[in-house]
Each structure stands twice: as structure tokens, then as C-alpha cells.
Design an enzyme around this catalytic site. Structure first.
Site, short mmCIF file in Angstrom:
data_model
loop_
_atom_site.label_atom_id
_atom_site.label_comp_id
_atom_site.label_asym_id
_atom_site.label_seq_id
_atom_site.Cartn_x
_atom_site.Cartn_y
_atom_site.Cartn_z
N GLY A 1 0.76 -1.14 0.04
CA GLY A 1 0.02 0.07 -0.02
C GLY A 1 0.83 1.36 -0.02
O GLY A 1 0.17 2.29 0.25
N ARG B 1 2.98 -1.43 -6.36
CA ARG B 1 3.02 -0.19 -7.20
C ARG B 1 4.21 0.58 -6.69
O ARG B 1 4.58 1.27 -7.61
CB ARG B 1 1.66 0.63 -6.41
CG ARG B 1 1.47 1.84 -7.15
CD ARG B 1 0.60 2.96 -6.20
NE ARG B 1 -0.50 2.36 -5.88
CZ ARG B 1 -1.87 2.30 -6.35
NH1 ARG B 1 -1.88 2.75 -7.45
NH2 ARG B 1 -2.86 1.72 -5.83
N CYS C 1 -15.01 2.93 -28.00
CA CYS C 1 -16.36 3.49 -28.02
C CYS C 1 -16.68 3.53 -26.82
O CYS C 1 -18.17 3.03 -26.51
CB CYS C 1 -17.07 2.45 -29.21
SG CYS C 1 -18.53 3.16 -29.65
#
Length: 439
Positions: A248, A293, A361
């Protein structure tokens, strides 16, 4: 402009990463393309490990491979002396094919299948992070059959959830992950595991959130766990050898993000564990952490080619790129924010603000809503920073777009580590319709 790691602007006004001109990368590999700054990943690993070594701690730093996994990344993690956090059969197989030492692999997951448990036992995965009683029953049955003796951590929910600047200490037992402390689920799991002939209960695990910018939440969680450890020692004769504090640790995505250095997170974590152990007369546990991360996030940059533009006077200027939510779903999924620059004209002064649209799209396929840029032209190359975690890992084939290539850049050279998908790759698992009209 904030440049991460080895990134710099060269004499041509081009963005360089790892000593490689990004225009050379796009010329060879096209766009979109993910570029990883390998030296920055090395710095992150060294930072996390050095803090433990300075404090004289037994530890494991396990790279959370869900952030970004491929054979080359797993091999780099091995080269850096990291352990590996995996959550699926696919991530286990990647580790095996990469030649990663399976004894340093930790298997997570809130709904491990029987096949995944059997696979992990066959591969001699070093540690199971047990998440629930269903998994525990399957694991007990399979180890009794195979006589394998894996290490086990119990994942707990300590009742603390951390957000970037917010810590909540009530109600967080409501989670799909782990054994609840308040209701006694963790106690029951310990009882079932403590004297099992094959499962070696080594310790406890918790994870309080992501993109955390200070140490308060980790300290709160550790203090909560130690209040339970005291009781477990007295009532259950259980004292964990390992305390896994999860991950974290935050990174800087945009201005205003102020994460700590890896060693600052770890040093605070160690001090809290040492204080709690000494205060309660407990042995000092080995500490494990799981940065994902924080290891790869700001080491990754995605390069796109700019295509169409749309100007709505007095409202907004749009610029579309040749990627979008198929290679970075985070903005559409939870409003993630990014910064970027024209990689081929990085020194040019910003003259207007553009909304960077993807080509899917979907109206929600927007990468950056307000990005200051010079006047742009078709075929300019946009670099979007900090896409190294949960970019390629969450990439998809919506609209039947193919996933982009991934390259590693370091010391002036570039290496292709994931090839671009071809249209044939997209079709290889398709089967034709079988109907009476076609027979």
C-alpha cells in the site's frame, strides 16, 4: 514537469528513459508502448531492503506481482533478491517459467481454487497466505494426501482501513479478505492450524489499503495486532514468527501527491514492531512487506501517438490518442489521475489545456481531463507518466483492440519483454458457429 527516475529531456527536446530516446522506442515498437525504467525499479528495491538491513531485521520484501507481471519482471525481482506475491495459477506459472525460486513465492487470494492449491503444492510454493475456512479445509485435505509441509500465514482484518489521508478504525471487518479479529474468526483459524502435522503456521498477515502517504495507518494496525498477539500467547500458546504488514506504499502520480521514501515507510514500521515487542515482552518477529505499485508504478511510462482533435469553443479541447482504457482502465474505473508531456517536444511551452481521450467506443474513455500542452499536431507523441502498476496488468481487449508491447530501458539500451498482440492473437481462441445451416 516532474520527471521520475532516470527520465530526462535530451538535446533534441525529446524525453529519454533509461538513457534511451523515446522517439527511437516508438520508431522501433510503435505506439502505444509501455516503457519501464529498470534503474528506478532497482532503486526502489534497494530502498526497501536497505532499511531492514540497517535495522538488523530478518525480513522478506515480496514484490506484489499483480501490479505488473511477466517473465522478465519476475526475473528482475529474483535478481534483486525479492520474494514474490502471487494470486493465481497464471502468476504461479509465470514465476515457474521465469525460474524464480518457488520457496520465495507467497500465494494469496480470497477464493483459491482446488486446482490452484494443488498446483502450488506441486510447485513447492513457499507460503500460503490463508484467507478463509474453505481454503483452510482444502489445504488441510491436500497436505494430508501429499504430505507436503508448506508455511502458512493467516490473513487478518485488523479493523483499520487506510486511504491517502484518512484512517478508519471501525467497521472495516466488512471485507472480502481475511479472518476477522473481532468475531474470533482468527482465533479459530489459529486453533485449527497450530498443531497440524503438515501445515506450518508461521505468522499473521494484514493489508490496510493502498496509495498510503504516511505511516500512521501501519502503526495503528500493528498496535491492534499486538493487542491480539498478547492474548493469543496467553490463551492459545501462539506467538507469530512472521508479521506481514502487506503493502500500500504510495507513489507520486500528480502534483500534491507526497509519498515517503521506501526506507521511511519501512523504518517506521520496524520501530513500531520493536516498541510493541519490547513493551509486551514478546519475541521480535520477522517482518514481511509486499510493495507492488511502489516498486513499478512510477517506473512505467506509456507512449501514445496523437490522432484526431476536437475543439468545442468555450468548453473543452479534446485530443485523442491511439490507446486508452484498453491499456489503462484506471481513469475510467476509479478516476485515477496522471500527468503527461509531449515526448517529441518536451521543452515546448504549454499554450492550452487538453482533454486526452482514448479511442474506445465509450464516452468514459478519458485518460487525462485537463493536461497543459503546447499546440499539438497529428502524430505528436504523448508520454503519460506513472503507468507501471495496474496498466498492462489490467489491460484488456475491449473493442477487440490488441494489447501493446512492453519494453525495459536501462543504460542506453532497450529490451522487448512483452510482444505486441496481433489481430491473429485476438482470434486464436475463437471457434466458428456450428449450426444446421452451416453443416
Amino acid at each position: 514537469m516532474y520527471l521520475h527516475g532516470t527520465s530526462q529531456i535530451n538535446s533534441k527536446g525529446h524525453l529519454e528513459i533509461g538513457g534511451v530516446d523515446t522517439m527511437d522506442i516508438t520508431k522501433e515498437y510503435g505506439t502505444p508502448v509501455f516503457v519501464y525504467d529498470v534503474e528506478l525499479i532497482r532503486r526502489r528495491a534497494r530502498g526497501f531492503k536497505k532499511a531492514f538491513e540497517t535495522e538488523g531485521m530478518q525480513y522478506q520484501v515480496a514484490y506484489a506481482s499483480k501490479a505488473f507481471s511477466c517473465i522478465a519482471m519476475v526475473q528482475l525481482a529474483d535478481e534483486l533478491g525479492l520474494s514474490l506475491d502471487v494470486v493465481s495459477g497464471g502468476e504461479m506459472l509465470t514465476a515457474k517459467r521465469a525460474g524464480f525460486p518457488m520457496e520465495r513465492v507467497h500465494l494469496h487470494g480470497n477464493n483459491k481454487s482446488l486446482e490452484e492449491i494443488q498446483m502450488a503444492l506441486d510447485l513447492d510454493v513457499g507460503c500460503f497466505v490463508v484467507d478463509n475456512f474453505h481454503e483452510l479445509d482444502m489445504l488441510k485435505e491436500q497436505t494430508e494426501k501429499t504430505k507436503k509441509t508448506p508455511h502458512v500465514l493467516i490473513r487478518t482484518t485488523p479493523g483499520i482501513e487506510a486511504h491517502t489521508h484518512e484512517y478508519i478504525s471501525t467497521g472495516q471487518e466488512d471485507s472480502k479478505f481475511g479472518f476477522d479479529l473481532t468475531s474470533g474468526q482468527a482465533d479459530e483459524a489459529i486453533k485449527r492450524l497450530k498443531d497440524h502435522p503438515y501445515l506450518q503456521l508461521k505468522g499473521i498477515h494484514c493489508h490496510i489499503g493502498s496509495q498510503i502517504f504516511d505511516t500512521n495507518g501501519f502503526s495503528m494496525a500493528i498496535e491492534k495486532l499486538f493487542s491480539q498477539i498478547i492474548r493469543w500467547k496467553e490463551e492459545l500458546d501462539f506467538e507469530p514468527e512472521v508479521l506481514n504488514a502487506g503493502g500500500g506504499f504510495g507513489i507520486r502520480y500528480v502534483e500534491g501527491d507526497e509519498p515517503l521514501l521506501p526506507e521511511e515507510y519501512v523504518t517506521s514500521l520496524i520501530h513500531t514492531v520493536k516498541e510493541q515487542s519490547a513493551m509486551h515482552g514478546l519475541k521480535l518477529p520477522e517482518i514481511w512487506i509486499e510493495p507492488g505499485r511502489a516498486m513499478t508504478g512510477d517506473a512505467g511510462t506509456t507512449l501514445y501517438k496523437i490522432g484526431s482533435q476536437k475543439n468545442i469553443p468555450g468548453v473543452r479541447r479534446y485530443a485523442a490518442v491511439d490507446g486508452g482504457m484498453t491499456d489503462n482502465i484506471r481513469p475510467a474505473l476509479y478516476h485515477a489521475e496522471y500527468e503527461g508531456v509531449l515526448a517529441n517536444r518536451a521543452n515546448d511551452k504549454a499554450e492550452d489545456t487538453f482533454a486526452i481521450a482514448g479511442k474506445c467506443c465509450e464516452s468514459g474513455d478519458m485518460l487525462i481531463w485537463d493536461l497543459p500542452l503546447p499546440e499539438i499536431a497529428e502524430d505528436d507523441v504523448l508520454a503519460v507518466f506513472c503507468t507501471g502498476a495496474y496498466g498492462y496488468a489490467m489491460a484488456n481487449n475491449y473493442n477487440r483492440f490488441s494489447r501493446p508491447p512492453v519494453v525495459f530501458a536501462e543504460n542506453g539500451s532497450v529490451q522487448l519483454v512483452i510482444k505486441k498482440e496481433s489481430y491473429e492473437d485476438l482470434l486464436k481462441n475463437d471457434l466458428p458457429l456450428r449450426s444446421a445451416e452451416r453443416v
